[in-house]
Design a protein around this motif. Structure first.
Motif, PDB file in Angstrom:
ATOM      1  N   UNK A  18      -2.926  -3.620 -14.940  1.00 51.32           N
ATOM      2  CA  UNK A  18      -3.963  -3.095 -14.054  1.00 51.32           C
ATOM      3  C   UNK A  18      -3.483  -1.773 -13.475  1.00 51.32           C
ATOM      4  N   UNK A  19      -4.327  -0.751 -13.571  1.00 49.08           N
ATOM      5  CA  UNK A  19      -4.013   0.555 -12.994  1.00 49.08           C
ATOM      6  C   UNK A  19      -4.544   0.580 -11.562  1.00 49.08           C
ATOM      7  N   UNK A  20      -3.669   0.933 -10.626  1.00 50.00           N
ATOM      8  CA  UNK A  20      -4.024   0.985  -9.203  1.00 50.00           C
ATOM      9  C   UNK A  20      -4.059   2.435  -8.733  1.00 50.00           C
ATOM     10  N   UNK A  21      -5.053   2.744  -7.898  1.00 54.97           N
ATOM     11  CA  UNK A  21      -5.207   4.088  -7.356  1.00 54.97           C
ATOM     12  C   UNK A  21      -5.479   3.989  -5.866  1.00 54.97           C
ATOM     13  N   UNK A  22      -4.663   4.654  -5.078  1.00 54.85           N
ATOM     14  CA  UNK A  22      -4.869   4.719  -3.621  1.00 54.85           C
ATOM     15  C   UNK A  22      -5.453   6.086  -3.297  1.00 54.85           C
ATOM     16  N   UNK A  23      -6.665   6.100  -2.780  1.00 57.40           N
ATOM     17  CA  UNK A  23      -7.303   7.366  -2.440  1.00 57.40           C
ATOM     18  C   UNK A  23      -7.181   7.693  -0.969  1.00 57.40           C
ATOM     19  N   UNK A  24      -7.065   6.674  -0.136  1.00 58.55           N
ATOM     20  CA  UNK A  24      -6.869   6.828   1.305  1.00 58.55           C
ATOM     21  C   UNK A  24      -6.086   5.597   1.767  1.00 58.55           C
ATOM     22  N   UNK A  25      -5.682   5.575   3.030  1.00 59.34           N
ATOM     23  CA  UNK A  25      -4.870   4.464   3.523  1.00 59.34           C
ATOM     24  C   UNK A  25      -5.474   3.095   3.243  1.00 59.34           C
ATOM     25  N   UNK A  26      -6.755   2.949   3.406  1.00 57.99           N
ATOM     26  CA  UNK A  26      -7.404   1.654   3.210  1.00 57.99           C
ATOM     27  C   UNK A  26      -8.384   1.667   2.028  1.00 57.99           C
ATOM     28  N   UNK A  27      -8.197   2.572   1.083  1.00 53.62           N
ATOM     29  CA  UNK A  27      -9.093   2.692  -0.060  1.00 53.62           C
ATOM     30  C   UNK A  27      -8.274   2.636  -1.350  1.00 53.62           C
ATOM     31  N   UNK A  28      -8.306   1.474  -1.992  1.00 45.10           N
ATOM     32  CA  UNK A  28      -7.542   1.257  -3.216  1.00 45.10           C
ATOM     33  C   UNK A  28      -8.485   0.739  -4.301  1.00 45.10           C
ATOM     34  N   UNK A  78       0.839  -1.202   0.000  1.00 52.50           N
ATOM     35  CA  UNK A  78       0.000   0.000   0.000  1.00 52.50           C
ATOM     36  C   UNK A  78       0.872   1.251   0.000  1.00 52.50           C
ATOM     37  N   UNK A  79       1.913   1.247   0.803  1.00 54.08           N
ATOM     38  CA  UNK A  79       2.774   2.425   0.946  1.00 54.08           C
ATOM     39  C   UNK A  79       3.545   2.771  -0.331  1.00 54.08           C
ATOM     40  N   UNK A  80       3.590   1.849  -1.288  1.00 49.61           N
ATOM     41  CA  UNK A  80       4.280   2.126  -2.549  1.00 49.61           C
ATOM     42  C   UNK A  80       3.465   3.028  -3.472  1.00 49.61           C
ATOM     43  N   UNK A  81       2.178   3.176  -3.193  1.00 52.21           N
ATOM     44  CA  UNK A  81       1.331   4.024  -4.026  1.00 52.21           C
ATOM     45  C   UNK A  81       1.170   5.404  -3.396  1.00 52.21           C
ATOM     46  N   UNK A  82       1.397   6.424  -4.195  1.00 52.33           N
ATOM     47  CA  UNK A  82       1.148   7.789  -3.726  1.00 52.33           C
ATOM     48  C   UNK A  82      -0.348   8.049  -3.781  1.00 52.33           C
ATOM     49  N   UNK A  83      -0.909   8.692  -2.752  1.00 55.03           N
ATOM     50  CA  UNK A  83      -2.343   8.988  -2.779  1.00 55.03           C
ATOM     51  C   UNK A  83      -2.732   9.806  -4.010  1.00 55.03           C
ATOM     52  N   UNK A  84      -3.852   9.399  -4.618  1.00 53.87           N
ATOM     53  CA  UNK A  84      -4.454  10.098  -5.769  1.00 53.87           C
ATOM     54  C   UNK A  84      -3.579  10.090  -7.021  1.00 53.87           C
ATOM     55  N   UNK A  85      -2.688   9.128  -7.119  1.00 53.30           N
ATOM     56  CA  UNK A  85      -1.834   9.004  -8.293  1.00 53.30           C
ATOM     57  C   UNK A  85      -1.851   7.551  -8.742  1.00 53.30           C
ATOM     58  N   UNK A  86      -1.956   7.295 -10.020  1.00 50.89           N
ATOM     59  CA  UNK A  86      -2.046   5.933 -10.525  1.00 50.89           C
ATOM     60  C   UNK A  86      -0.694   5.302 -10.799  1.00 50.89           C
TER      61      UNK A  86
END
Length: 116
Positions: A35-45, A17-25
């Motif tokens: 697959x494009x991954x998006x982290x919007x919050x700590x527990x929202x991917x 999870x920590x490898x993804x910057x919030x609001x960036x794909x």
């Protein structure tokens, strides 16, 4: 007589999870799928197909993250069609749909559910 073939789903680890910057794909190659991954919050991917439904170009991870009301969205970087990150529904063209994947976080790792 017709045969019904059941598809089975498996959970595939994508990244921490920590490898993804919030609001960036970011793109993950899971098997043969991009697959494009998006982290919007700590527990929202969210996970969606990396290929733009309108053009087929592999660009969705570079889309613009936003929302339509309370629904998180991604706008294609090419023609700006806007898709619901949870359902894949296109807000700007009802004929288009973006494939979405279920995600979960297990021990700090993002897992994506894929059909075999």
């Amino acid at each position: 007589m017709s045969l019904t073939i059941e598809k089975t789903a498996i959970w595939v680890r994508a990244c921490e999870v920590e490898e993804l910057e919030p609001c960036w794909g970011e793109v993950a190659l899971l098997g043969r799928r991009q697959v494009a991954l998006f982290r919007l919050a700590d527990q929202e991917v969210y996970a969606v197909d990396h290929h733009d439904p309108h053009t087929g170009a592999p660009v969705m991870a570079r889309g613009i993250v936003g929302s339509r009301g309370d629904r998180p969205s991604i706008a294609s970087p090419l023609h700006k069609e806007v898709y619901d990150l949870g359902t894949g529904e296109c807000f700007t063209d009802a004929a288009l749909t973006l494939r979405t994947y279920r995600t979960r976080i297990v021990g700090g790792m993002i897992e994506v559910e894929l059909e075999q």
